[in-house]
Design a protein around this motif. Structure first.
Motif, short mmCIF file in Angstrom:
data_model
loop_
_atom_site.label_atom_id
_atom_site.label_comp_id
_atom_site.label_asym_id
_atom_site.label_seq_id
_atom_site.Cartn_x
_atom_site.Cartn_y
_atom_site.Cartn_z
N MET A 44 57.82 2.02 -65.84
CA MET A 44 57.92 3.38 -66.37
C MET A 44 59.28 3.99 -66.06
O MET A 44 59.85 4.70 -66.89
CB MET A 44 56.79 4.24 -65.82
N VAL A 45 59.79 3.71 -64.87
CA VAL A 45 61.11 4.22 -64.50
C VAL A 45 62.17 3.63 -65.43
O VAL A 45 63.06 4.34 -65.91
CB VAL A 45 61.43 3.91 -63.02
N VAL A 46 62.07 2.35 -65.70
CA VAL A 46 63.06 1.67 -66.55
C VAL A 46 63.07 2.27 -67.95
O VAL A 46 64.14 2.59 -68.49
CB VAL A 46 62.80 0.14 -66.59
N VAL A 47 61.90 2.45 -68.55
CA VAL A 47 61.88 2.97 -69.93
C VAL A 47 62.31 4.44 -69.97
O VAL A 47 62.94 4.87 -70.94
CB VAL A 47 60.54 2.74 -70.64
N ALA A 48 61.99 5.21 -68.93
CA ALA A 48 62.44 6.60 -68.88
C ALA A 48 63.96 6.65 -68.79
O ALA A 48 64.61 7.47 -69.46
CB ALA A 48 61.79 7.33 -67.71
N HIS A 49 64.52 5.76 -67.99
CA HIS A 49 65.98 5.68 -67.86
C HIS A 49 66.62 5.31 -69.21
O HIS A 49 67.62 5.90 -69.61
CB HIS A 49 66.35 4.67 -66.79
N ARG A 50 66.04 4.36 -69.89
CA ARG A 50 66.56 3.95 -71.20
C ARG A 50 66.49 5.09 -72.20
O ARG A 50 67.43 5.30 -72.99
CB ARG A 50 65.78 2.75 -71.73
N LEU A 51 65.37 5.83 -72.19
CA LEU A 51 65.23 6.95 -73.11
C LEU A 51 66.29 8.01 -72.81
O LEU A 51 66.89 8.57 -73.72
CB LEU A 51 63.83 7.55 -73.02
N GLU A 62 68.50 17.75 -75.18
CA GLU A 62 67.25 18.24 -74.56
C GLU A 62 66.31 17.09 -74.25
O GLU A 62 65.67 17.06 -73.20
CB GLU A 62 66.56 19.27 -75.46
N THR A 63 66.24 16.14 -75.15
CA THR A 63 65.38 14.97 -74.93
C THR A 63 65.92 14.16 -73.76
O THR A 63 65.14 13.69 -72.92
CB THR A 63 65.30 14.11 -76.21
N ALA A 64 67.23 14.01 -73.69
CA ALA A 64 67.83 13.29 -72.57
C ALA A 64 67.53 13.99 -71.25
O ALA A 64 67.23 13.33 -70.24
CB ALA A 64 69.35 13.17 -72.77
N HIS A 65 67.60 15.31 -71.25
CA HIS A 65 67.31 16.07 -70.04
C HIS A 65 65.86 15.85 -69.59
O HIS A 65 65.60 15.58 -68.41
CB HIS A 65 67.59 17.55 -70.26
N LEU A 66 64.92 15.96 -70.51
CA LEU A 66 63.51 15.76 -70.16
C LEU A 66 63.25 14.33 -69.71
O LEU A 66 62.48 14.10 -68.78
CB LEU A 66 62.60 16.13 -71.33
N ALA A 67 63.89 13.38 -70.37
CA ALA A 67 63.73 11.98 -69.95
C ALA A 67 64.30 11.77 -68.56
O ALA A 67 63.74 11.01 -67.76
CB ALA A 67 64.39 11.04 -70.95
N GLY A 68 65.38 12.46 -68.23
CA GLY A 68 65.94 12.39 -66.88
C GLY A 68 64.99 12.96 -65.85
O GLY A 68 64.83 12.40 -64.75
N LEU A 69 64.35 14.07 -66.18
CA LEU A 69 63.33 14.63 -65.29
C LEU A 69 62.17 13.66 -65.13
O LEU A 69 61.66 13.48 -64.01
CB LEU A 69 62.83 15.97 -65.83
N LEU A 70 61.75 13.05 -66.23
CA LEU A 70 60.67 12.07 -66.19
C LEU A 70 61.04 10.92 -65.26
O LEU A 70 60.25 10.50 -64.41
CB LEU A 70 60.38 11.55 -67.60
N GLU A 71 62.25 10.42 -65.40
CA GLU A 71 62.72 9.34 -64.55
C GLU A 71 62.68 9.76 -63.07
O GLU A 71 62.22 9.00 -62.21
CB GLU A 71 64.14 8.95 -64.95
N SER A 72 63.15 10.96 -62.78
CA SER A 72 63.17 11.44 -61.39
C SER A 72 61.78 11.54 -60.80
O SER A 72 61.54 11.14 -59.66
CB SER A 72 63.86 12.80 -61.32
N VAL A 73 60.85 12.09 -61.57
CA VAL A 73 59.47 12.22 -61.08
C VAL A 73 58.88 10.85 -60.82
O VAL A 73 58.24 10.61 -59.79
CB VAL A 73 58.60 13.01 -62.09
N LEU A 74 59.10 9.92 -61.74
CA LEU A 74 58.54 8.57 -61.57
C LEU A 74 59.17 7.85 -60.39
O LEU A 74 58.47 7.14 -59.66
CB LEU A 74 58.72 7.77 -62.86
N GLU A 75 60.47 8.02 -60.20
CA GLU A 75 61.13 7.37 -59.05
C GLU A 75 60.55 7.86 -57.73
O GLU A 75 60.48 7.12 -56.76
CB GLU A 75 62.63 7.65 -59.07
#
Length: 108
Positions: A44-51, A62-75
């Motif tokens: 999940m971290v990998v795909v969030a990072h890719r997104l 905006e999508t990149a920002h939310l994906a970055g937040l998603l990556e951070s939460v998952l990490e």
């Protein structure tokens, strides 16, 4: 770049973005255990990072920002102190990302 090329690249981006959403949704149950393993969270971290990177590359800030937040939460999900909220936060972020992807599909 010609319009048809932009549309083609946007289509590829959207396919990959929706695959990311699917991968994270499938992994959501792993966030419900008291301390999820890093191995369960890693895809999940990998795909969030890719997104995050793909959205930034295509100009969807905006999508990149939310994906970055998603990556951070998952990490941070394997951290017992943060895990209680990870499932809800990830669900909320996916809930915000999905309409953005729909908007990108319709408006570009």
């Amino acid at each position: 770049m010609a319009d048809h090329e932009r549309e083609f690249l946007r289509g590829i981006f959207l396919m990959e973005a929706w695959d990311t959403v699917s991968t994270v949704e499938e992994g959501l149950p792993s966030l419900l255990v008291p301390v999820p393993s890093r191995e369960a969270i890693a895809p999940m971290v990998v795909v969030a990072h890719r997104l995050k990177g793909a959205a930034a590359l295509h100009g969807f800030a905006e999508t990149a920002h939310l994906a970055g937040l998603l990556e951070s939460v998952l990490e941070r999900a394997p951290d017992a102190a943060l895990n209680a909220d990870a499932h809800g936060l990830v669900g909320d972020l996916l809930g915000a990302i999905k309409p953005m992807l729909d908007g990108i599909a319709t408006a570009g």
